[in-house]
Scaffold this motif. Structure first.
Motif, PDB file in Angstrom:
ATOM      1  N   LEU A 114      -7.486 -14.703  18.289  1.00 40.66           N
ATOM      2  CA  LEU A 114      -8.056 -14.248  16.853  1.00 40.66           C
ATOM      3  C   LEU A 114      -6.836 -15.031  15.909  1.00 40.66           C
ATOM      4  CD1 LEU A 114      -8.575 -10.497  17.168  1.00 40.66           C
ATOM      5  CD2 LEU A 114     -10.363 -12.270  16.814  1.00 40.66           C
ATOM      6  N   ALA A 115      -7.372 -15.473  15.229  1.00 41.55           N
ATOM      7  CA  ALA A 115      -6.492 -16.013  14.014  1.00 41.55           C
ATOM      8  C   ALA A 115      -5.665 -14.854  13.219  1.00 41.55           C
ATOM      9  CB  ALA A 115      -7.008 -17.157  13.094  1.00 41.55           C
ATOM     10  N   ILE A 116      -6.929 -14.088  12.819  1.00 37.74           N
ATOM     11  CA  ILE A 116      -6.695 -12.961  11.965  1.00 37.74           C
ATOM     12  C   ILE A 116      -6.974 -11.730  12.796  1.00 37.74           C
ATOM     13  CG2 ILE A 116      -7.097 -12.062   9.629  1.00 37.74           C
ATOM     14  CD1 ILE A 116      -6.449 -14.450   8.762  1.00 37.74           C
ATOM     15  N   ASP A 117      -6.307 -10.754  12.455  1.00 37.97           N
ATOM     16  CA  ASP A 117      -6.570  -9.241  13.094  1.00 37.97           C
ATOM     17  C   ASP A 117      -5.855  -8.391  12.383  1.00 37.97           C
ATOM     18  OD1 ASP A 117      -7.247  -7.344  14.521  1.00 37.97           O
ATOM     19  OD2 ASP A 117      -6.208  -7.814  16.402  1.00 37.97           O
ATOM     20  N   VAL A 118      -6.752  -7.594  11.146  1.00 42.64           N
ATOM     21  CA  VAL A 118      -6.090  -6.766  10.493  1.00 42.64           C
ATOM     22  C   VAL A 118      -6.808  -5.451  10.266  1.00 42.64           C
ATOM     23  CG1 VAL A 118      -4.968  -8.530   8.794  1.00 42.64           C
ATOM     24  CG2 VAL A 118      -7.315  -7.554   8.226  1.00 42.64           C
ATOM     25  N   GLU A 119      -6.161  -4.468   9.739  1.00 46.26           N
ATOM     26  CA  GLU A 119      -6.733  -3.287  10.111  1.00 46.26           C
ATOM     27  C   GLU A 119      -6.286  -2.301   8.447  1.00 46.26           C
ATOM     28  OE1 GLU A 119      -8.498  -2.511  12.932  1.00 46.26           O
ATOM     29  OE2 GLU A 119      -9.056  -0.622  12.097  1.00 46.26           O
ATOM     30  N   GLY A 120      -7.319  -1.829   7.821  1.00 48.18           N
ATOM     31  CA  GLY A 120      -7.131  -0.723   6.786  1.00 48.18           C
ATOM     32  C   GLY A 120      -6.219  -1.355   5.700  1.00 48.18           C
ATOM     33  N   LEU A 121      -6.393  -2.710   5.370  1.00 48.32           N
ATOM     34  CA  LEU A 121      -5.578  -3.281   4.375  1.00 48.32           C
ATOM     35  C   LEU A 121      -5.993  -2.532   2.996  1.00 48.32           C
ATOM     36  CD1 LEU A 121      -5.151  -6.926   4.882  1.00 48.32           C
ATOM     37  CD2 LEU A 121      -3.807  -5.104   5.723  1.00 48.32           C
ATOM     38  N   GLU A 122      -4.975  -2.058   2.186  1.00 43.54           N
ATOM     39  CA  GLU A 122      -5.288  -1.671   0.867  1.00 43.54           C
ATOM     40  C   GLU A 122      -4.292  -2.166  -0.130  1.00 43.54           C
ATOM     41  OE1 GLU A 122      -5.856   2.617   0.827  1.00 43.54           O
ATOM     42  OE2 GLU A 122      -4.325   2.654  -1.120  1.00 43.54           O
ATOM     43  N   LYS A 123      -4.869  -2.512  -1.315  1.00 42.79           N
ATOM     44  CA  LYS A 123      -3.815  -2.941  -2.403  1.00 42.79           C
ATOM     45  C   LYS A 123      -4.119  -2.301  -3.792  1.00 42.79           C
ATOM     46  CE  LYS A 123      -0.275  -5.283  -3.890  1.00 42.79           C
ATOM     47  NZ  LYS A 123       0.690  -5.102  -3.094  1.00 42.79           N
ATOM     48  N   ARG A 124      -3.080  -1.864  -4.444  1.00 44.12           N
ATOM     49  CA  ARG A 124      -3.183  -1.221  -5.799  1.00 44.12           C
ATOM     50  C   ARG A 124      -2.306  -2.105  -6.803  1.00 44.12           C
ATOM     51  NH1 ARG A 124      -4.773   3.866  -5.921  1.00 44.12           N
ATOM     52  NH2 ARG A 124      -5.054   4.530  -3.886  1.00 44.12           N
ATOM     53  N   PHE A 125      -3.227  -2.321  -7.910  1.00 36.23           N
ATOM     54  CA  PHE A 125      -2.323  -2.921  -9.076  1.00 36.23           C
ATOM     55  C   PHE A 125      -2.383  -1.874 -10.103  1.00 36.23           C
ATOM     56  CE2 PHE A 125      -3.868  -7.108  -7.382  1.00 36.23           C
ATOM     57  CZ  PHE A 125      -2.637  -7.586  -6.917  1.00 36.23           C
ATOM     58  N   ASP A 126      -1.010  -1.651 -10.731  1.00 36.17           N
ATOM     59  CA  ASP A 126      -1.058  -0.505 -11.821  1.00 36.17           C
ATOM     60  C   ASP A 126      -1.733   0.625 -11.436  1.00 36.17           C
ATOM     61  OD1 ASP A 126       0.310  -2.857 -13.090  1.00 36.17           O
ATOM     62  OD2 ASP A 126      -1.902  -3.351 -13.755  1.00 36.17           O
TER      63      ASP A 126
END
Ligand SMILES: Nc1ncnc2c1ncn2[C@@H]1O[C@H](COP(=O)(O)OP(=O)(O)OP(=O)(O)O)[C@@H](O)[C@H]1O
Ligand SMILES: [Mg+2]
Length: 308
Positions: free
Chosen positions: A5-17
């Protein structure tokens, strides 16, 4: 054995303000694949791409990119990534060769002259190396921009709407080049609003309101929509869209040129809804596959109902 796998991510979250713009994003991308990000403006494509490669730290979630931890090994990832940002631009008052040489310098690459010559050769721009980049056509600018992004031979290439505003022939050439890079083992993540480009990805995902709604190959995504679609052609087919809109059993009626795609998720209910017009003079009805555009419009309509 599963491919690496080149990418293997789980549950990413991002908040702005305080506002959540990407939530619970998980994905695995095998090496050497071309993976497409689709979704309306503001759906979180750029934010997600930036988290995947360690450029932006997620507020939640974990994962690896090219085998490195996206939270703790971002520097190692960045060295192995080529990133053509949205609205990427060249130095227009430098020549074609100078643009490449400048980037080679920034990356601290060895064999600078040779690498620039190789890149010019591959682009077919060897004869025009002294031409100012600003005088190139839109399509050539994008190809040169791509060349600057892969000069350091990255393992992962991120392309954020790389062909916005580029004509169809130039886009096709650009995509041929992307496929050649992927065949050489490079993994490519690309965001796009073009359906024909989505169809050239090995796999796609569709985001809306910061959520991953679907992923898969184009046939998988189309089949997974559950849409049943009729093609209507003939005089007045496009005008019929307004009449059919919002009738029970009809999820949507979308004009394509002078023809119309009428879709629903329940074949019997759809047939009942269109019955009054099935034998209207001048109109021809036939069953067809929903287009990717039909599928995305439907996904968006459902997402609005669910999330707003
Ligand atoms: N640095 C930032 N600060 C505050 N808000 C941001 C920031 N970056 C992105 N956003 C917001 O996050 C949301 C997702 O933006 P993002 O750029 O990821 O969307 P996108 O899918 O790439 O859209 P587009 O198709 O227009 O490029 C948008 O509402 C945007 O305004
Ligand atoms: Mg974007």
């Amino acid at each position: 054995m599963n491919p690496p796998l080149a990418i293997d991510v789980e549950g990413l979250e991002k908040r702005f303000d305080g506002r959540c713009v990407v939530r619970d994003f998980s994905i695995q991308v095998p090496k050497g694949r071309i993976f497409g990000f689709l979704g309306p403006n503001g759906s979180g494509k750029t934010t997600t791409i930036r988290m995947l490669c360690g450029l932006l730290t997620p507020d939640a979630g974990t994962g690896r990119c090219l085998g490195f931890d996206i939270r703790h090994q971002a520097a190692a990832i960045k060295r192995r990534v080529g990133y053509m940002t949205q609205r990427f631009s060249l130095y227009e008052d430098l020549t074609i060769a100078e643009n490449l040489d400048f980037v080679a310098h920034v990356y601290g690459l060895d064999r600078r002259r040779a690498r620039v010559d190789e890149a010019l050769e591959q682009l077919g721009l060897g004869q025009r190396r002294r031409q100012l980049a600003g005088t190139l056509s839109g399509g050539w600018k994008q190809r040169l921009a791509l060349a600057t992004c892969v000069l350091h031979q990255p393992e992962l290439l991120l392309l954020d709407e790389p062909t916005a505003g580029v004509d169809p022939k130039a886009r096709r050439d650009f995509w041929d080049h992307i496929h050649a890079l992927a065949q050489g083992g490079m993994t490519v993540l690309v965001s796009t609003h073009y359906m024909d480009e989505a169809e050239r990805c090995h796999e796609i995902c569709y985001l809306a309101y910061g959520r991953l709604l679907v992923r898969g190959t184009v046939p998988e995504v189309t089949a997974g929509s559950g849409l049943v679609t009729w093609l209507v052609s003939g005089d007045g087919a496009d005008a019929l869209a307004r009449t059919l809109h919002n009738r029970p059993g009809i999820a949507m009626a979308v004009p394509f040129g002078s023809a119309l795609h009428v879709s629903g998720t329940d074949a019997a209910a759809l047939e009942a809804a269109i019955a009054p017009w099935r034998h209207a003079p001048g109109l021809t009805w036939s069953r067809t596959e929903p287009s990717l555009e039909d599928v995305f419009i439907h996904l968006m309509d459902s997402a609005e109902d669910n999330f707003q």
